[in-house]
Scaffold this active site. Structure first.
Site, PDB file in Angstrom:
ATOM      1  N   THR A 124       0.836  -1.253  -0.080  1.00 46.56           N
ATOM      2  CA  THR A 124      -0.135   0.187  -0.007  1.00 46.56           C
ATOM      3  C   THR A 124       0.958   1.214   0.059  1.00 46.56           C
ATOM      4  O   THR A 124       2.109   1.278   0.374  1.00 46.56           O
ATOM      5  CB  THR A 124      -1.118  -0.027   1.380  1.00 46.56           C
ATOM      6  N   THR A 176      -0.090   0.398   6.646  1.00 46.55           N
ATOM      7  CA  THR A 176      -0.058  -0.583   5.791  1.00 46.55           C
ATOM      8  C   THR A 176       0.303  -1.960   6.425  1.00 46.55           C
ATOM      9  O   THR A 176       0.537  -1.952   7.732  1.00 46.55           O
ATOM     10  CB  THR A 176       1.279  -0.143   4.673  1.00 46.55           C
ATOM     11  N   GLY A 195      -4.588  -5.834   6.320  1.00 43.28           N
ATOM     12  CA  GLY A 195      -5.670  -5.305   6.789  1.00 43.28           C
ATOM     13  C   GLY A 195      -6.660  -5.596   7.813  1.00 43.28           C
ATOM     14  O   GLY A 195      -6.997  -4.724   8.726  1.00 43.28           O
TER      15      GLY A 195
HETATM   16  N1  ASP Z   1      -3.309  -3.002   3.991  1.00 45.18           N
HETATM   17  C1  ASP Z   1      -3.706  -3.380   2.764  1.00 45.18           C
HETATM   18  C2  ASP Z   1      -4.710  -4.336   2.741  1.00 45.18           C
HETATM   19  O1  ASP Z   1      -4.796  -5.253   3.623  1.00 45.18           O
HETATM   20  C3  ASP Z   1      -2.549  -4.006   2.109  1.00 45.18           C
HETATM   21  C4  ASP Z   1      -1.319  -3.415   2.357  1.00 45.18           C
HETATM   22  O2  ASP Z   1      -0.650  -2.627   3.027  1.00 45.18           O
HETATM   23  O3  ASP Z   1      -0.392  -3.614   1.242  1.00 45.18           O
HETATM   24  O4  ASP Z   1      -5.541  -4.336   1.960  1.00 45.18           O
END
Ligand code: ASP
Length: 280
Positions: free
Chosen positions: A154, A203, A206
């Site tokens: 992210t 990030t 999630g």
């Molecule tokens: N936080 C994001 C999600 O779970 C993924 C990421 O941070 O790479 O959608």
């Protein structure tokens, strides 16, 4: 004035030194461009702008270069939050727009500020956001590989502007290979939160970020008087209790910045007009 941006975690396929160096160089360039933009724009517009530059760079899992979900479709999520007004707006699982973060920014003008799926896409189309495929061949190859062998990055920005106002923006292509309909943390208060005292972008996984309410907790703790360092320490201790995988960046109203991650592969850059800090 100061900004800090993150480029998420290195994805499993992208751990080469070459990619790491490319990410560090691009983060430095984006932090510099966003800082220039901050000279004459608000923290809110700058956070969205910085995230749009990260979305346009295929090295990151947001916008162009987003991960593909379990059914072969890319669905992206993004949010912005204005620390001064404490308004958040976002899109969840939007398809085929170049910059989800700008759709999220546009929604700040509405009473209904977080839209999902086809409603988000319809709103984007009606507000002039053209149809745009954010798929790149590399992600399709990774997807095909996972289909056969039956796996993150992210992006985010928090900024303080010349008036001392704070904002946060976060954008993601998701975890990769998730069940269609899965909701990311990025357009929730767990993944992206700001008030007049602190702004945070997260990030990681999630589900862990939502379980831990990471961004909202850090902001609340700093608002209640803890230092960024203490607020992060407590929140990441709690994350550990659930064996969570996450990282976050933050800025407070005094212009202090901070970052922490549960696993040492997240990439960050900060810039205050003079000094860069590059972390990974
Ligand atoms: N936080 C994001 C999600 O779970 C993924 C990421 O941070 O790479 O959608």
């Amino acid at each position: 004035m100061k900004i800090i941006i993150h480029g998420g975690f290195f994805s499993e396929s992208d751990q080469s030194n070459e990619v790491k160096t490319a990410k560090q160089n691009s983060l430095k360039e984006i932090a510099r461009s966003a800082f220039e933009y901050l000279q004459s724009n608000s923290a809110l517009d700058t956070a969205a702008y910085a995230v749009s530059l990260l979305e346009n760079n295929e090295l990151y899992n947001a916008g162009t270069g987003s991960q593909i979900q379990g059914d072969g479709i890319i669905r992206m999520s993004a949010a912005v939050m204005n620390g001064e007004t404490q308004k958040m707006s976002g899109v969840i699982n939007i398809q085929d727009v170049k910059n989800p973060v700008f759709v999220a920014r546009e929604l700040m003008k509405e009473d209904d500020r977080i839209l999902g799926g086809s409603g988000a896409k319809k709103y984007a189309t009606e507000h002039g956001f053209e149809n745009f495929s954010t798929e790149i061949p590399k992600r399709r190859e990774e997807y095909e590989e996972k289909l056969k062998n039956g796996g993150k990055g992210t992006v985010g920005c928090v900024a303080i502007d010349k008036d001392g106002k704070l904002a946060a923006a976060t954008s993601t292509g998701g975890k990769g290979f998730e069940l269609p309909g899965r909701i990311s943390d990025s357009a929730t208060v767990a993944g992206n939160y700001a008030n007049s005292v602190c702004a945070v972008s997260c990030t990681g996984v999630g589900e862990d970020i939502v379980s831990n309410a990471t961004a909202a907790k850090i902001v609340t703790r700093v608002t209640d008087g803890q230092s960024l360092e203490d607020a992060f320490a407590k929140t990441f201790d709690e994350l550990k209790e659930i064996d969570g995988f996450a990282g976050a960046i933050a800025i407070d109203s005094k212009g202090n910045i901070y970052h922490q991650d549960s696993h040492p592969t997240m990439v960050f850059a900060s810039f205050d007009g003079e000094n860069f800090e590059i972390f990974n």
